[in-house]
Design an enzyme around this catalytic site. Structure first.
Site, mmCIF file in Angstrom:
data_model
loop_
_atom_site.group_PDB
_atom_site.id
_atom_site.type_symbol
_atom_site.label_atom_id
_atom_site.label_comp_id
_atom_site.label_asym_id
_atom_site.label_seq_id
_atom_site.Cartn_x
_atom_site.Cartn_y
_atom_site.Cartn_z
ATOM 1 N N GLU A 130 43.804 -6.558 10.763
ATOM 2 C CA GLU A 130 43.462 -6.358 12.168
ATOM 3 C C GLU A 130 44.522 -5.454 12.807
ATOM 4 O O GLU A 130 45.706 -5.566 12.502
ATOM 5 C CB GLU A 130 43.441 -7.717 12.867
ATOM 6 N N LYS B 198 34.452 -8.245 16.441
ATOM 7 C CA LYS B 198 34.910 -9.629 16.600
ATOM 8 C C LYS B 198 34.102 -10.328 17.680
ATOM 9 O O LYS B 198 34.018 -9.866 18.820
ATOM 10 C CB LYS B 198 36.402 -9.632 16.954
ATOM 11 N N CYS C 88 41.117 -12.766 12.405
ATOM 12 C CA CYS C 88 42.226 -13.519 13.008
ATOM 13 C C CYS C 88 41.757 -14.839 13.618
ATOM 14 O O CYS C 88 41.454 -15.786 12.908
ATOM 15 C CB CYS C 88 42.933 -12.635 14.043
#
Length: 541
Positions: free
Chosen positions: A278, A344, A394
Protein backbone atom coordinates in the site's frame (compact mmCIF):
# COMPACT_ATOMS: atom_id res chain seq x y z
CA UNK A 1 -19.60 -1.17 61.27
CA UNK A 2 -16.41 0.67 60.25
CA UNK A 3 -14.52 -2.61 60.10
CA UNK A 4 -17.20 -4.08 57.86
CA UNK A 5 -16.98 -1.10 55.53
CA UNK A 6 -13.22 -1.41 55.40
CA UNK A 7 -13.61 -5.09 54.54
CA UNK A 8 -15.96 -4.25 51.68
CA UNK A 9 -13.60 -1.54 50.41
CA UNK A 10 -10.65 -3.94 50.44
CA UNK A 11 -12.71 -6.55 48.54
CA UNK A 12 -13.76 -3.99 45.92
CA UNK A 13 -10.20 -2.77 45.54
CA UNK A 14 -8.98 -6.34 45.14
CA UNK A 15 -11.55 -7.02 42.42
CA UNK A 16 -10.55 -3.78 40.65
CA UNK A 17 -6.90 -4.83 40.65
CA UNK A 18 -7.78 -8.31 39.38
CA UNK A 19 -9.91 -6.81 36.60
CA UNK A 20 -6.99 -4.69 35.39
CA UNK A 21 -4.68 -7.71 35.65
CA UNK A 22 -7.18 -9.69 33.58
CA UNK A 23 -7.00 -7.07 30.83
CA UNK A 24 -3.21 -7.03 30.97
CA UNK A 25 -3.16 -10.81 30.60
CA UNK A 26 -5.28 -10.60 27.45
CA UNK A 27 -2.97 -7.90 26.05
CA UNK A 28 0.16 -9.90 26.87
CA UNK A 29 -1.30 -12.80 24.92
CA UNK A 30 -1.14 -10.77 21.67
CA UNK A 31 1.80 -10.70 19.22
CA UNK A 32 4.66 -10.15 19.06
CA UNK A 33 4.75 -12.18 22.27
CA UNK A 34 4.13 -15.93 21.81
CA UNK A 35 2.05 -16.02 25.01
CA UNK A 36 -1.33 -16.71 23.41
CA UNK A 37 -2.40 -18.86 26.39
CA UNK A 38 -2.59 -15.75 28.59
CA UNK A 39 -5.69 -14.51 26.77
CA UNK A 40 -8.00 -17.26 28.09
CA UNK A 41 -6.37 -16.87 31.51
CA UNK A 42 -7.27 -13.17 31.39
CA UNK A 43 -10.87 -14.04 30.51
CA UNK A 44 -10.89 -16.56 33.38
CA UNK A 45 -9.74 -13.91 35.87
CA UNK A 46 -12.38 -11.46 34.66
CA UNK A 47 -15.05 -14.16 34.89
CA UNK A 48 -14.05 -14.90 38.48
CA UNK A 49 -14.32 -11.21 39.35
CA UNK A 50 -17.73 -10.83 37.68
CA UNK A 51 -19.15 -13.97 39.29
CA UNK A 52 -17.67 -13.00 42.67
CA UNK A 53 -15.63 -16.20 42.60
CA UNK A 54 -18.72 -18.38 42.20
CA UNK A 55 -20.68 -16.75 45.01
CA UNK A 56 -23.50 -15.51 42.79
CA UNK A 57 -22.05 -12.52 41.00
CA UNK A 58 -21.59 -8.82 41.60
CA UNK A 59 -24.15 -6.10 40.91
CA UNK A 60 -24.79 -5.11 37.31
CA UNK A 61 -23.33 -1.65 37.83
CA UNK A 62 -20.21 -3.18 39.36
CA UNK A 63 -20.05 -5.60 36.42
CA UNK A 64 -19.76 -2.66 34.05
CA UNK A 65 -17.06 -1.07 36.18
CA UNK A 66 -14.94 -4.22 36.42
CA UNK A 67 -15.40 -4.91 32.71
CA UNK A 68 -14.40 -1.35 31.87
CA UNK A 69 -11.25 -1.60 33.98
CA UNK A 70 -10.35 -4.86 32.25
CA UNK A 71 -10.96 -3.13 28.92
CA UNK A 72 -8.55 -0.35 29.84
CA UNK A 73 -5.99 -2.88 31.05
CA UNK A 74 -6.26 -4.60 27.66
CA UNK A 75 -6.64 -1.76 25.16
CA UNK A 76 -4.43 1.01 26.57
CA UNK A 77 -1.24 -1.07 26.14
CA UNK A 78 -2.54 -2.63 22.90
CA UNK A 79 -3.11 0.61 20.98
CA UNK A 80 -0.28 3.11 21.68
CA UNK A 81 0.63 2.98 17.97
CA UNK A 82 -2.48 5.12 17.38
CA UNK A 83 -0.70 8.07 19.02
CA UNK A 84 2.84 7.34 17.85
CA UNK A 85 3.06 10.54 15.81
CA UNK A 86 -0.08 12.46 16.84
CA UNK A 87 0.24 12.42 20.62
CA UNK A 88 -1.53 10.49 23.38
CA UNK A 89 -5.01 12.05 23.13
CA UNK A 90 -6.30 9.97 20.16
CA UNK A 91 -4.77 6.80 21.60
CA UNK A 92 -6.25 7.23 25.08
CA UNK A 93 -9.58 8.47 23.75
CA UNK A 94 -9.97 5.45 21.46
CA UNK A 95 -8.95 3.07 24.26
CA UNK A 96 -11.48 4.67 26.62
CA UNK A 97 -14.30 4.41 24.08
CA UNK A 98 -13.52 0.84 23.05
CA UNK A 99 -13.30 -0.24 26.70
CA UNK A 100 -16.99 0.63 27.04
CA UNK A 101 -17.82 -2.50 25.03
CA UNK A 102 -15.94 -4.68 27.50
CA UNK A 103 -17.80 -2.85 30.27
CA UNK A 104 -21.05 -3.89 28.55
CA UNK A 105 -19.71 -7.44 28.46
CA UNK A 106 -19.24 -7.20 32.23
CA UNK A 107 -22.91 -6.31 32.72
CA UNK A 108 -24.14 -9.08 30.43
CA UNK A 109 -21.78 -11.67 31.92
CA UNK A 110 -23.15 -10.94 35.39
CA UNK A 111 -26.67 -11.43 34.03
CA UNK A 112 -26.11 -14.77 32.27
CA UNK A 113 -23.81 -16.20 34.95
CA UNK A 114 -26.90 -17.46 36.82
CA UNK A 115 -28.04 -19.61 33.90
CA UNK A 116 -27.30 -23.31 33.48
CA UNK A 117 -24.20 -23.81 31.36
CA UNK A 118 -22.99 -20.35 32.31
CA UNK A 119 -19.54 -20.57 30.62
CA UNK A 120 -21.20 -21.04 27.22
CA UNK A 121 -23.41 -17.97 27.67
CA UNK A 122 -20.59 -15.85 29.06
CA UNK A 123 -18.54 -16.67 25.96
CA UNK A 124 -21.55 -15.94 23.75
CA UNK A 125 -22.05 -12.46 25.22
CA UNK A 126 -18.35 -11.82 24.64
CA UNK A 127 -19.01 -12.68 20.98
CA UNK A 128 -21.99 -10.32 20.95
CA UNK A 129 -20.03 -7.38 22.36
CA UNK A 130 -17.09 -8.14 20.06
CA UNK A 131 -19.49 -7.98 17.09
CA UNK A 132 -20.83 -4.65 18.34
CA UNK A 133 -17.30 -3.27 18.73
CA UNK A 134 -16.49 -4.43 15.20
CA UNK A 135 -19.60 -2.76 13.76
CA UNK A 136 -20.28 0.60 15.40
CA UNK A 137 -19.61 3.49 15.30
CA UNK A 138 -18.14 4.51 11.91
CA UNK A 139 -18.10 0.91 10.73
CA UNK A 140 -16.54 -0.43 13.93
CA UNK A 141 -13.01 -1.15 15.11
CA UNK A 142 -12.23 -4.91 15.21
CA UNK A 143 -8.65 -4.47 16.45
CA UNK A 144 -8.03 -6.62 19.49
CA UNK A 145 -10.56 -9.36 18.79
CA UNK A 146 -9.57 -12.40 20.82
CA UNK A 147 -9.11 -14.38 17.59
CA UNK A 148 -6.26 -12.13 16.50
CA UNK A 149 -4.18 -13.10 19.52
CA UNK A 150 -4.27 -16.81 18.61
CA UNK A 151 -2.15 -16.89 15.44
CA UNK A 152 0.36 -19.17 17.20
CA UNK A 153 -2.07 -20.94 19.52
CA UNK A 154 -3.60 -24.40 19.59
CA UNK A 155 -7.09 -22.98 19.01
CA UNK A 156 -6.15 -21.49 15.61
CA UNK A 157 -7.49 -24.41 13.48
CA UNK A 158 -11.01 -23.56 14.68
CA UNK A 159 -10.85 -20.51 12.38
CA UNK A 160 -11.27 -22.87 9.42
CA UNK A 161 -14.60 -24.03 10.85
CA UNK A 162 -16.24 -20.76 11.85
CA UNK A 163 -13.79 -17.98 11.10
CA UNK A 164 -12.58 -15.34 13.53
CA UNK A 165 -15.96 -15.25 15.40
CA UNK A 166 -15.75 -18.94 16.34
CA UNK A 167 -12.08 -18.59 17.31
CA UNK A 168 -12.85 -15.64 19.59
CA UNK A 169 -15.76 -17.58 21.11
CA UNK A 170 -13.48 -20.56 21.77
CA UNK A 171 -10.95 -18.37 23.60
CA UNK A 172 -13.70 -16.79 25.71
CA UNK A 173 -15.28 -20.21 26.36
CA UNK A 174 -11.96 -21.68 27.43
CA UNK A 175 -11.41 -18.79 29.81
CA UNK A 176 -14.91 -18.85 31.27
CA UNK A 177 -14.77 -22.64 31.56
CA UNK A 178 -11.42 -22.43 33.33
CA UNK A 179 -12.92 -20.01 35.85
CA UNK A 180 -15.77 -22.40 36.61
CA UNK A 181 -13.37 -25.33 36.92
CA UNK A 182 -11.48 -23.32 39.55
CA UNK A 183 -14.73 -22.59 41.37
CA UNK A 184 -15.73 -26.27 41.22
CA UNK A 185 -12.36 -27.36 42.63
CA UNK A 186 -12.57 -24.85 45.46
CA UNK A 187 -16.11 -25.96 46.33
CA UNK A 188 -14.97 -29.55 46.39
CA UNK A 189 -11.99 -28.66 48.57
CA UNK A 190 -14.30 -27.17 51.19
CA UNK A 191 -16.94 -29.88 50.90
CA UNK A 192 -19.51 -27.69 49.15
CA UNK A 193 -21.90 -29.08 46.49
CA UNK A 194 -20.36 -29.10 43.00
CA UNK A 195 -23.38 -27.76 41.10
CA UNK A 196 -23.13 -30.59 38.55
CA UNK A 197 -24.53 -28.77 35.51
CA UNK A 198 -22.07 -25.93 35.93
CA UNK A 199 -19.13 -28.25 36.50
CA UNK A 200 -20.06 -30.30 33.42
CA UNK A 201 -20.34 -27.17 31.29
CA UNK A 202 -17.01 -25.91 32.60
CA UNK A 203 -15.16 -29.15 31.88
CA UNK A 204 -16.81 -29.42 28.46
CA UNK A 205 -15.86 -25.87 27.54
CA UNK A 206 -12.21 -26.57 28.27
CA UNK A 207 -12.11 -29.92 26.46
CA UNK A 208 -14.22 -29.02 23.40
CA UNK A 209 -11.67 -26.72 21.71
CA UNK A 210 -9.18 -29.59 21.62
CA UNK A 211 -11.15 -31.06 18.70
CA UNK A 212 -9.49 -29.35 15.73
CA UNK A 213 -9.63 -29.97 11.96
CA UNK A 214 -6.65 -30.78 9.75
CA UNK A 215 -5.41 -27.75 7.84
CA UNK A 216 -4.23 -27.44 4.26
CA UNK A 217 -0.49 -27.02 3.68
CA UNK A 218 1.80 -25.74 0.94
CA UNK A 219 1.39 -28.98 -1.03
CA UNK A 220 -2.41 -28.93 -0.99
CA UNK A 221 -3.47 -27.03 -4.08
CA UNK A 222 -4.90 -27.37 -7.57
CA UNK A 223 -1.83 -25.66 -9.02
CA UNK A 224 0.99 -23.40 -7.87
CA UNK A 225 2.08 -19.82 -8.45
CA UNK A 226 5.37 -18.14 -7.58
CA UNK A 227 4.81 -14.82 -5.84
CA UNK A 228 7.22 -12.10 -4.74
CA UNK A 229 6.56 -9.51 -2.03
CA UNK A 230 8.61 -6.32 -2.28
CA UNK A 231 9.48 -4.20 0.76
CA UNK A 232 11.16 -1.06 -0.55
CA UNK A 233 11.14 0.74 2.83
CA UNK A 234 10.64 4.49 3.25
CA UNK A 235 12.97 7.48 3.63
CA UNK A 236 11.42 8.44 6.99
CA UNK A 237 8.81 7.19 9.45
CA UNK A 238 5.67 8.91 10.62
CA UNK A 239 2.89 10.89 9.02
CA UNK A 240 5.37 12.64 6.72
CA UNK A 241 6.81 9.44 5.25
CA UNK A 242 5.21 10.33 1.90
CA UNK A 243 6.68 13.85 1.84
CA UNK A 244 9.29 12.18 -0.37
CA UNK A 245 6.76 10.26 -2.43
CA UNK A 246 9.07 9.81 -5.39
CA UNK A 247 11.72 8.28 -3.13
CA UNK A 248 9.21 5.71 -1.83
CA UNK A 249 8.34 4.75 -5.39
CA UNK A 250 12.01 4.68 -6.39
CA UNK A 251 12.79 2.37 -3.45
CA UNK A 252 10.25 -0.18 -4.65
CA UNK A 253 11.36 0.08 -8.25
CA UNK A 254 15.00 -0.38 -7.20
CA UNK A 255 14.27 -3.41 -5.00
CA UNK A 256 12.23 -5.01 -7.79
CA UNK A 257 15.01 -4.47 -10.31
CA UNK A 258 17.48 -5.94 -7.81
CA UNK A 259 15.25 -9.01 -7.55
CA UNK A 260 15.27 -9.24 -11.34
CA UNK A 261 19.08 -9.29 -11.23
CA UNK A 262 18.94 -12.06 -8.61
CA UNK A 263 16.57 -14.06 -10.83
CA UNK A 264 18.89 -13.63 -13.83
CA UNK A 265 21.84 -14.79 -11.72
CA UNK A 266 19.94 -17.85 -10.46
CA UNK A 267 19.83 -16.61 -6.88
CA UNK A 268 16.01 -16.31 -6.78
CA UNK A 269 13.02 -17.93 -8.41
CA UNK A 270 11.27 -16.18 -11.28
CA UNK A 271 7.99 -14.82 -9.87
CA UNK A 272 4.71 -15.02 -11.76
CA UNK A 273 3.25 -12.13 -9.73
CA UNK A 274 4.89 -9.34 -7.74
CA UNK A 275 3.07 -7.62 -4.86
CA UNK A 276 4.01 -4.09 -3.81
CA UNK A 277 2.75 -2.50 -0.58
CA UNK A 278 0.00 0.00 0.00
CA UNK A 279 1.23 3.55 -0.79
CA UNK A 280 4.19 2.25 -2.76
CA UNK A 281 3.19 4.86 -5.34
CA UNK A 282 1.54 7.82 -3.68
CA UNK A 283 2.11 9.60 -6.98
CA UNK A 284 -0.93 8.76 -9.12
CA UNK A 285 0.59 6.73 -11.99
CA UNK A 286 -2.56 7.24 -14.06
CA UNK A 287 -1.85 10.97 -14.08
CA UNK A 288 1.93 11.10 -13.78
CA UNK A 289 3.94 9.84 -16.74
CA UNK A 290 7.20 9.51 -14.78
CA UNK A 291 5.57 7.25 -12.17
CA UNK A 292 3.92 5.17 -14.89
CA UNK A 293 7.23 4.80 -16.74
CA UNK A 294 9.09 3.71 -13.58
CA UNK A 295 6.48 1.09 -12.66
CA UNK A 296 6.43 -0.23 -16.22
CA UNK A 297 10.23 -0.46 -16.19
CA UNK A 298 10.18 -2.48 -12.97
CA UNK A 299 7.56 -4.84 -14.38
CA UNK A 300 9.54 -5.30 -17.58
CA UNK A 301 12.70 -6.02 -15.62
CA UNK A 302 11.11 -8.68 -13.42
CA UNK A 303 9.04 -10.11 -16.28
CA UNK A 304 5.81 -10.26 -14.27
CA UNK A 305 2.78 -8.11 -13.48
CA UNK A 306 3.06 -5.97 -10.36
CA UNK A 307 0.20 -5.33 -7.94
CA UNK A 308 0.92 -1.67 -7.21
CA UNK A 309 -0.49 0.07 -4.13
CA UNK A 310 -1.31 3.55 -5.42
CA UNK A 311 -3.21 6.65 -4.37
CA UNK A 312 -5.46 7.70 -7.26
CA UNK A 313 -6.85 11.21 -7.54
CA UNK A 314 -10.51 11.41 -8.50
CA UNK A 315 -12.24 14.12 -10.46
CA UNK A 316 -14.60 14.89 -7.57
CA UNK A 317 -13.77 18.21 -5.85
CA UNK A 318 -14.65 18.86 -2.20
CA UNK A 319 -15.82 22.24 -0.78
CA UNK A 320 -12.27 22.82 0.54
CA UNK A 321 -10.95 22.61 -3.01
CA UNK A 322 -9.28 19.24 -2.56
CA UNK A 323 -9.98 16.20 -4.72
CA UNK A 324 -11.21 12.93 -3.29
CA UNK A 325 -8.83 10.00 -3.59
CA UNK A 326 -9.00 6.20 -3.61
CA UNK A 327 -6.54 3.80 -2.01
CA UNK A 328 -6.11 1.36 -4.88
CA UNK A 329 -4.23 -1.70 -6.05
CA UNK A 330 -3.45 -1.67 -9.79
CA UNK A 331 -2.39 -4.67 -11.83
CA UNK A 332 0.48 -3.23 -13.91
CA UNK A 333 2.04 -5.29 -16.67
CA UNK A 334 5.14 -3.86 -18.33
CA UNK A 335 4.53 -1.41 -21.15
CA UNK A 336 0.90 -2.50 -21.35
CA UNK A 337 0.28 -0.56 -18.20
CA UNK A 338 -2.63 -0.96 -15.78
CA UNK A 339 -5.54 -3.31 -16.24
CA UNK A 340 -7.67 -4.34 -13.26
CA UNK A 341 -7.81 -2.50 -9.95
CA UNK A 342 -9.13 -2.90 -6.42
CA UNK A 343 -10.27 0.26 -4.65
CA UNK A 344 -10.13 -0.11 -0.88
CA UNK A 345 -13.71 -0.50 0.33
CA UNK A 346 -13.28 -0.29 4.10
CA UNK A 347 -11.47 2.96 4.76
CA UNK A 348 -10.11 4.03 8.12
CA UNK A 349 -11.98 6.76 9.99
CA UNK A 350 -9.80 9.46 11.55
CA UNK A 351 -7.01 8.52 9.12
CA UNK A 352 -8.11 8.08 5.55
CA UNK A 353 -11.13 10.24 6.19
CA UNK A 354 -12.38 12.28 9.13
CA UNK A 355 -16.02 12.23 10.16
CA UNK A 356 -17.22 15.53 11.64
CA UNK A 357 -13.99 17.22 10.56
CA UNK A 358 -15.09 20.70 11.71
CA UNK A 359 -15.84 19.37 15.19
CA UNK A 360 -12.59 17.44 15.67
CA UNK A 361 -10.53 20.34 14.35
CA UNK A 362 -11.13 22.00 17.73
CA UNK A 363 -9.24 19.19 19.49
CA UNK A 364 -6.26 18.52 17.24
CA UNK A 365 -4.33 20.34 14.54
CA UNK A 366 -3.94 16.97 12.85
CA UNK A 367 -7.62 17.04 11.83
CA UNK A 368 -6.74 18.81 8.60
CA UNK A 369 -4.12 16.18 7.84
CA UNK A 370 -6.68 13.36 7.68
CA UNK A 371 -7.26 12.13 4.15
CA UNK A 372 -10.13 12.66 1.75
CA UNK A 373 -10.39 9.05 0.69
CA UNK A 374 -13.65 7.56 -0.51
CA UNK A 375 -14.54 3.84 -0.43
CA UNK A 376 -14.53 1.79 -3.59
CA UNK A 377 -16.72 -1.09 -4.65
CA UNK A 378 -16.12 -4.36 -6.42
CA UNK A 379 -15.66 -7.95 -5.31
CA UNK A 380 -12.16 -7.70 -3.78
CA UNK A 381 -10.47 -9.68 -6.58
CA UNK A 382 -7.99 -8.73 -9.29
CA UNK A 383 -6.66 -11.07 -11.95
CA UNK A 384 -2.90 -11.13 -12.49
CA UNK A 385 -1.07 -13.64 -14.71
CA UNK A 386 -4.36 -15.51 -15.00
CA UNK A 387 -4.66 -15.92 -11.22
CA UNK A 388 -7.60 -14.47 -9.23
CA UNK A 389 -5.97 -12.70 -6.27
CA UNK A 390 -8.06 -11.57 -3.29
CA UNK A 391 -7.06 -8.15 -1.95
CA UNK A 392 -7.55 -6.69 1.52
CA UNK A 393 -5.62 -3.45 1.84
CA UNK A 394 -4.16 -2.84 5.31
CA UNK A 395 -7.10 -1.97 7.60
CA UNK A 396 -9.47 -4.18 5.59
CA UNK A 397 -7.84 -7.38 6.81
CA UNK A 398 -9.34 -6.81 10.28
CA UNK A 399 -12.87 -7.16 8.87
CA UNK A 400 -14.37 -10.59 8.18
CA UNK A 401 -16.27 -9.48 5.10
CA UNK A 402 -13.20 -8.32 3.14
CA UNK A 403 -11.64 -11.69 2.33
CA UNK A 404 -15.02 -13.43 2.55
CA UNK A 405 -16.12 -11.43 -0.48
CA UNK A 406 -12.81 -12.19 -2.23
CA UNK A 407 -13.15 -15.94 -1.73
CA UNK A 408 -16.81 -15.83 -2.77
CA UNK A 409 -15.63 -14.15 -5.98
CA UNK A 410 -13.16 -16.97 -6.69
CA UNK A 411 -9.87 -15.82 -5.13
CA UNK A 412 -7.32 -18.65 -5.07
CA UNK A 413 -4.63 -16.72 -3.20
CA UNK A 414 -4.83 -13.66 -0.92
CA UNK A 415 -2.71 -10.50 -0.65
CA UNK A 416 -2.48 -7.82 2.03
CA UNK A 417 -0.67 -4.70 0.77
CA UNK A 418 -0.08 -2.50 3.79
CA UNK A 419 1.75 0.63 4.91
CA UNK A 420 2.85 0.61 8.54
CA UNK A 421 5.40 3.43 8.27
CA UNK A 422 2.86 5.82 9.78
CA UNK A 423 3.00 3.84 13.04
CA UNK A 424 6.75 3.74 13.52
CA UNK A 425 8.51 1.07 15.53
CA UNK A 426 5.44 -0.22 17.37
CA UNK A 427 3.67 -3.55 17.80
CA UNK A 428 1.03 -2.58 15.22
CA UNK A 429 2.69 -4.44 12.33
CA UNK A 430 2.89 -7.68 14.35
CA UNK A 431 -0.73 -7.38 15.44
CA UNK A 432 -1.80 -6.93 11.82
CA UNK A 433 0.38 -9.81 10.63
CA UNK A 434 -1.40 -12.06 13.11
CA UNK A 435 -4.71 -11.14 11.46
CA UNK A 436 -3.34 -12.29 8.09
CA UNK A 437 -2.38 -15.64 9.65
CA UNK A 438 -5.90 -16.10 10.99
CA UNK A 439 -7.32 -15.22 7.54
CA UNK A 440 -5.06 -17.80 5.89
CA UNK A 441 -6.49 -20.55 8.10
CA UNK A 442 -10.03 -19.18 7.91
CA UNK A 443 -10.15 -19.50 4.12
CA UNK A 444 -7.48 -22.12 3.47
CA UNK A 445 -5.53 -19.75 1.22
CA UNK A 446 -1.89 -18.66 1.15
CA UNK A 447 -1.51 -14.98 2.07
CA UNK A 448 1.14 -12.56 0.80
CA UNK A 449 1.75 -9.54 3.05
CA UNK A 450 3.71 -6.70 1.44
CA UNK A 451 4.54 -3.81 3.78
CA UNK A 452 6.39 -0.60 2.96
CA UNK A 453 8.63 -0.76 6.01
CA UNK A 454 7.82 -4.26 7.33
CA UNK A 455 6.99 -6.75 8.48
CA UNK A 456 6.34 -8.34 5.08
CA UNK A 457 5.59 -12.06 5.07
CA UNK A 458 4.42 -15.04 3.09
CA UNK A 459 1.96 -17.23 4.98
CA UNK A 460 0.91 -20.80 4.18
CA UNK A 461 -2.76 -21.89 4.19
CA UNK A 462 -2.24 -23.48 7.62
CA UNK A 463 -1.13 -20.13 9.08
CA UNK A 464 2.58 -20.77 9.46
CA UNK A 465 5.08 -18.20 8.20
CA UNK A 466 7.00 -19.34 5.12
CA UNK A 467 9.24 -16.27 5.05
CA UNK A 468 9.30 -12.78 6.55
CA UNK A 469 11.41 -9.62 6.65
CA UNK A 470 13.00 -7.38 9.23
CA UNK A 471 11.64 -3.91 9.91
CA UNK A 472 12.86 -0.84 8.00
CA UNK A 473 15.14 -2.59 5.51
CA UNK A 474 14.55 -3.08 1.77
CA UNK A 475 13.90 -6.75 1.02
CA UNK A 476 12.15 -9.18 -1.27
CA UNK A 477 10.44 -12.48 -0.49
CA UNK A 478 9.79 -15.13 -3.14
CA UNK A 479 7.87 -18.38 -2.64
CA UNK A 480 5.93 -20.96 -4.60
CA UNK A 481 2.41 -21.09 -3.20
CA UNK A 482 -0.62 -23.30 -3.76
CA UNK A 483 -3.63 -22.07 -5.71
CA UNK A 484 -6.73 -23.41 -4.01
CA UNK A 485 -10.37 -23.55 -5.03
CA UNK A 486 -11.55 -25.75 -2.14
CA UNK A 487 -13.52 -23.82 0.44
CA UNK A 488 -13.26 -24.25 4.18
CA UNK A 489 -16.40 -24.59 6.29
CA UNK A 490 -15.76 -21.02 7.45
CA UNK A 491 -15.77 -19.77 3.85
CA UNK A 492 -18.99 -21.67 3.13
CA UNK A 493 -20.75 -20.45 6.27
CA UNK A 494 -19.65 -16.82 6.05
CA UNK A 495 -21.34 -14.74 8.75
CA UNK A 496 -23.61 -17.57 9.97
CA UNK A 497 -21.46 -18.63 12.99
CA UNK A 498 -21.36 -15.05 14.26
CA UNK A 499 -25.11 -14.65 13.76
CA UNK A 500 -25.77 -17.88 15.67
CA UNK A 501 -23.51 -16.81 18.54
CA UNK A 502 -25.10 -13.36 18.75
CA UNK A 503 -28.65 -14.73 18.59
CA UNK A 504 -27.73 -17.28 21.26
CA UNK A 505 -26.34 -14.49 23.43
CA UNK A 506 -29.50 -12.43 22.95
CA UNK A 507 -31.63 -15.42 23.94
CA UNK A 508 -29.49 -16.02 27.03
CA UNK A 509 -29.81 -12.35 28.02
CA UNK A 510 -33.59 -12.53 27.67
CA UNK A 511 -33.70 -15.73 29.74
CA UNK A 512 -31.47 -14.14 32.37
CA UNK A 513 -33.87 -11.20 32.72
CA UNK A 514 -36.75 -13.63 33.20
CA UNK A 515 -34.82 -15.53 35.87
CA UNK A 516 -33.77 -12.29 37.54
CA UNK A 517 -37.38 -11.04 37.68
CA UNK A 518 -38.62 -14.39 39.03
CA UNK A 519 -35.94 -14.43 41.73
CA UNK A 520 -36.82 -10.89 42.78
CA UNK A 521 -40.49 -11.80 42.97
CA UNK A 522 -39.68 -14.86 45.09
CA UNK A 523 -37.45 -12.77 47.37
CA UNK A 524 -40.24 -10.23 47.89
CA UNK A 525 -42.68 -13.03 48.66
CA UNK A 526 -40.28 -14.52 51.21
CA UNK A 527 -39.70 -11.13 52.81
CA UNK A 528 -43.43 -10.48 53.06
CA UNK A 529 -44.02 -13.95 54.48
CA UNK A 530 -41.28 -13.46 57.05
CA UNK A 531 -42.67 -10.08 58.05
CA UNK A 532 -46.16 -11.52 58.45
CA UNK A 533 -44.90 -14.34 60.70
CA UNK A 534 -42.93 -11.89 62.83
CA UNK A 535 -46.01 -9.67 63.21
CA UNK A 536 -48.21 -12.59 64.26
CA UNK A 537 -45.64 -13.74 66.80
CA UNK A 538 -45.41 -10.26 68.29
CA UNK A 539 -49.22 -10.04 68.43
CA UNK A 540 -49.38 -13.36 70.29
CA UNK A 541 -46.94 -12.06 72.87
Amino acid sequence: MNGRRRGVSVAVLGRCVLAVVAGLCVFTGFPPRPLWFLAPIGIALLTLVLTDFGRGGVRLRAGFGYGYLAGLGFLVPLLPWIGEFVGPVPWLALSAVEAVYIGVFGVLAVLVARLRGAPVWIAAVWSLTEWLRSSIPFGGFPWGRLAFGQSEGWLLPLASLGGAPLLSFAVALTGAGLAYVVVALVRRRYGLPLLGSVAAAAIGSVVAPLVAPTLAGLDDGDDTVTVAAIQGSVPQLGLDFNAQRKQVLDNHVARTVQLADDVAAGRAQQPDIVVWPENSSDIDPLRNEDAARDIGRASEAIGAPILVGAVLVNNTTLPNGRHTTTNSVLVWTGTQGPSEQHDKKIIQPFGEYLPYRDFFRHFSSYADRAGNFVPGDGDGVVNAAGVPVGIATCYEVAFDRAFQQSVDAGAQILAVPTNNATFGDTEMTYQQLAMSKVRAVEHGRAVVVAATSGVSAIIAPDGHTVADTELFVPDALVAQLPLRTDRTPASELGAIPEVVLCVGAAGAIAAAFVVRRRDRRNDRAENLGGAAIETSVQSGM
